[in-house]
Motif scaffolding. Structure first.
Motif, PDB file in Angstrom:
ATOM      1  N   ASN A 113       0.824  -1.207   0.000  1.00  0.00           N
ATOM      2  CA  ASN A 113       0.000   0.000   0.000  1.00  0.00           C
ATOM      3  C   ASN A 113       0.859   1.258   0.000  1.00  0.00           C
ATOM      4  OD1 ASN A 113      -2.179  -1.713   0.064  1.00  0.00           O
ATOM      5  ND2 ASN A 113      -2.708  -1.291   2.188  1.00  0.00           N
ATOM      6  N   LEU A 114       1.953   1.217   0.719  1.00  0.00           N
ATOM      7  CA  LEU A 114       2.853   2.374   0.769  1.00  0.00           C
ATOM      8  C   LEU A 114       3.349   2.729  -0.636  1.00  0.00           C
ATOM      9  CD1 LEU A 114       4.257   4.376   2.677  1.00  0.00           C
ATOM     10  CD2 LEU A 114       6.151   2.760   2.798  1.00  0.00           C
ATOM     11  N   LYS A 115       3.737   1.716  -1.409  1.00  0.00           N
ATOM     12  CA  LYS A 115       4.217   1.959  -2.778  1.00  0.00           C
ATOM     13  C   LYS A 115       3.105   2.527  -3.656  1.00  0.00           C
ATOM     14  CE  LYS A 115       6.167  -2.181  -2.563  1.00  0.00           C
ATOM     15  NZ  LYS A 115       6.756  -3.456  -2.914  1.00  0.00           N
ATOM     16  N   GLU A 116       1.916   1.944  -3.540  1.00  0.00           N
ATOM     17  CA  GLU A 116       0.805   2.465  -4.345  1.00  0.00           C
ATOM     18  C   GLU A 116       0.512   3.912  -3.987  1.00  0.00           C
ATOM     19  OE1 GLU A 116      -1.875  -1.404  -5.544  1.00  0.00           O
ATOM     20  OE2 GLU A 116      -2.484  -0.264  -3.779  1.00  0.00           O
ATOM     21  N   GLU A 117       0.458   4.193  -2.686  1.00  0.00           N
ATOM     22  CA  GLU A 117       0.067   5.515  -2.226  1.00  0.00           C
ATOM     23  C   GLU A 117       1.123   6.581  -2.508  1.00  0.00           C
ATOM     24  OE1 GLU A 117      -1.023   4.935   1.880  1.00  0.00           O
ATOM     25  OE2 GLU A 117      -2.633   3.555   1.316  1.00  0.00           O
ATOM     26  N   ARG A 118       2.371   6.197  -2.520  1.00  0.00           N
ATOM     27  CA  ARG A 118       3.434   7.182  -2.737  1.00  0.00           C
ATOM     28  C   ARG A 118       3.857   7.300  -4.197  1.00  0.00           C
ATOM     29  NH1 ARG A 118       7.281   6.784   2.494  1.00  0.00           N
ATOM     30  NH2 ARG A 118       5.766   7.644   3.944  1.00  0.00           N
ATOM     31  N   ILE A 119       3.643   6.238  -4.974  1.00  0.00           N
ATOM     32  CA  ILE A 119       4.119   6.252  -6.365  1.00  0.00           C
ATOM     33  C   ILE A 119       2.958   6.288  -7.357  1.00  0.00           C
ATOM     34  CG2 ILE A 119       5.440   4.990  -8.107  1.00  0.00           C
ATOM     35  CD1 ILE A 119       7.088   3.809  -5.720  1.00  0.00           C
ATOM     36  N   LEU A 120       2.111   5.260  -7.329  1.00  0.00           N
ATOM     37  CA  LEU A 120       1.107   5.125  -8.387  1.00  0.00           C
ATOM     38  C   LEU A 120      -0.063   6.094  -8.261  1.00  0.00           C
ATOM     39  CD1 LEU A 120       0.934   1.301  -9.072  1.00  0.00           C
ATOM     40  CD2 LEU A 120       2.172   3.064 -10.305  1.00  0.00           C
ATOM     41  N   TYR A 121      -0.624   6.253  -7.080  1.00  0.00           N
ATOM     42  CA  TYR A 121      -1.799   7.107  -6.969  1.00  0.00           C
ATOM     43  C   TYR A 121      -1.495   8.557  -7.324  1.00  0.00           C
ATOM     44  CZ  TYR A 121      -3.938   3.069  -4.582  1.00  0.00           C
ATOM     45  OH  TYR A 121      -4.411   1.831  -4.239  1.00  0.00           O
ATOM     46  N   PRO A 122      -0.384   9.132  -6.842  1.00  0.00           N
ATOM     47  CA  PRO A 122      -0.084  10.510  -7.271  1.00  0.00           C
ATOM     48  C   PRO A 122       0.130  10.605  -8.783  1.00  0.00           C
ATOM     49  CG  PRO A 122       1.187   9.966  -5.316  1.00  0.00           C
ATOM     50  CD  PRO A 122       0.539   8.693  -5.790  1.00  0.00           C
ATOM     51  N   GLN A 123       0.771   9.602  -9.370  1.00  0.00           N
ATOM     52  CA  GLN A 123       0.978   9.604 -10.816  1.00  0.00           C
ATOM     53  C   GLN A 123      -0.345   9.516 -11.561  1.00  0.00           C
ATOM     54  OE1 GLN A 123       3.846  10.036 -12.597  1.00  0.00           O
ATOM     55  NE2 GLN A 123       4.706  10.550 -10.605  1.00  0.00           N
ATOM     56  N   ALA A 124      -1.287   8.748 -11.017  1.00  0.00           N
ATOM     57  CA  ALA A 124      -2.602   8.640 -11.662  1.00  0.00           C
ATOM     58  C   ALA A 124      -3.271  10.006 -11.742  1.00  0.00           C
ATOM     59  CB  ALA A 124      -3.488   7.661 -10.897  1.00  0.00           C
ATOM     60  N   GLU A 125      -3.194  10.751 -10.665  1.00  0.00           N
ATOM     61  CA  GLU A 125      -3.827  12.070 -10.651  1.00  0.00           C
ATOM     62  C   GLU A 125      -3.172  13.013 -11.665  1.00  0.00           C
ATOM     63  OE1 GLU A 125      -6.577  12.562  -8.991  1.00  0.00           O
ATOM     64  OE2 GLU A 125      -6.492  10.762  -7.765  1.00  0.00           O
ATOM     65  N   GLU A 126      -1.873  12.846 -11.888  1.00  0.00           N
ATOM     66  CA  GLU A 126      -1.151  13.711 -12.827  1.00  0.00           C
ATOM     67  C   GLU A 126      -1.248  13.239 -14.272  1.00  0.00           C
ATOM     68  OE1 GLU A 126       2.879  14.647 -11.810  1.00  0.00           O
ATOM     69  OE2 GLU A 126       2.379  14.872  -9.689  1.00  0.00           O
ATOM     70  N   MET A 127      -1.212  11.927 -14.506  1.00  0.00           N
ATOM     71  CA  MET A 127      -1.077  11.394 -15.855  1.00  0.00           C
ATOM     72  C   MET A 127      -2.399  11.076 -16.552  1.00  0.00           C
ATOM     73  SD  MET A 127       2.080   8.814 -15.207  1.00  0.00           S
ATOM     74  CE  MET A 127       3.202   9.003 -16.583  1.00  0.00           C
ATOM     75  N   LEU A 128      -3.423  10.728 -15.779  1.00  0.00           N
ATOM     76  CA  LEU A 128      -4.676  10.325 -16.407  1.00  0.00           C
ATOM     77  C   LEU A 128      -5.471  11.556 -16.831  1.00  0.00           C
ATOM     78  CD1 LEU A 128      -5.767   7.405 -14.069  1.00  0.00           C
ATOM     79  CD2 LEU A 128      -4.400   7.313 -16.159  1.00  0.00           C
ATOM     80  N   THR A 129      -6.210  11.390 -17.899  1.00  0.00           N
ATOM     81  CA  THR A 129      -7.040  12.480 -18.393  1.00  0.00           C
ATOM     82  C   THR A 129      -8.231  12.680 -17.449  1.00  0.00           C
ATOM     83  OG1 THR A 129      -8.521  11.071 -19.685  1.00  0.00           O
ATOM     84  CG2 THR A 129      -6.471  11.808 -20.769  1.00  0.00           C
ATOM     85  N   PRO A 130      -8.849  13.847 -17.491  1.00  0.00           N
ATOM     86  CA  PRO A 130     -10.053  14.035 -16.669  1.00  0.00           C
ATOM     87  C   PRO A 130     -11.121  12.974 -16.958  1.00  0.00           C
ATOM     88  CG  PRO A 130      -9.268  16.145 -17.449  1.00  0.00           C
ATOM     89  CD  PRO A 130      -8.433  15.087 -18.143  1.00  0.00           C
ATOM     90  N   GLY A 131     -11.247  12.571 -18.212  1.00  0.00           N
ATOM     91  CA  GLY A 131     -12.212  11.528 -18.558  1.00  0.00           C
ATOM     92  C   GLY A 131     -11.870  10.196 -17.914  1.00  0.00           C
TER      93      GLY A 131
END
Length: 157
Positions: A113-131
């Motif tokens: 969970n630490l890896k997801e929360e520190r690496i992937l989730y922030p990247q999702a907010e930055e990289m994924l389109t609003p859609g």
């Protein structure tokens, strides 16, 4: 306004609580509520893994995060059989073994969970389109895991 990462992090906490309840239980006196908390946490973790692998991870892979995503999928693959075993142990009233497995699972989840929360989730907010984010937000609220679905990291015989 909630973020996708925020919703997924809250799910992590809820799952952890359900597993912790059984991990700390007296194996000679497990209540129906403790058993149900663990079963609910197992179901929620399976759905959480499904949503990540089917909806969150594909656009992250496409955006260049193949390595971190593959690590998460492999870790999901290690957890999935443990969830199967935990369900079996609960069905057999093997609470001492179930509590031990819960403690092991909590250790795995803490690192994962630490890896997801520190690496992937922030990247999702930055990289994924609003859609993409809107679709994922909708799925977090409504999607159900299809019958027979198994996470991508599980080895198939």
């Amino acid at each position: 306004m909630s973020t996708v990462g925020g919703v997924l992090e809250r799910e992590h906490r809820i799952i952890d609580v359900g597993i912790t309840i059984l991990a700390g239980a007296d194996p000679t006196d497990v209540s129906a509520n403790q058993r149900m908390a663990a079963l609910d946490a197992i179901a929620m973790l399976r759905r959480h893994i499904y949503l990540e692998e089917e909806y969150l991870f594909p656009p992250l892979r496409a955006a260049g995060l193949l390595g971190p995503v593959m690590v998460m999928v492999l870790e999901h693959g290690k957890m999935w059989p443990a969830l199967d075993e935990l369900e079996r142990l609960l069905g057999d009233d093997a609470f001492a073994a179930a509590a031990a497995l819960c403690r092991n699972l909590l250790e795995q989840l803490a690192a994962h969970n630490l890896k997801e929360e520190r690496i992937l989730y922030p990247q999702a907010e930055e990289m994924l389109t609003p859609g993409d984010l809107d679709e994922l937000d909708h799925l977090l609220a409504t999607a159900e895991i299809p019958a027979g679905w198994v996470c991508g990291g599980v080895a198939v015989d």
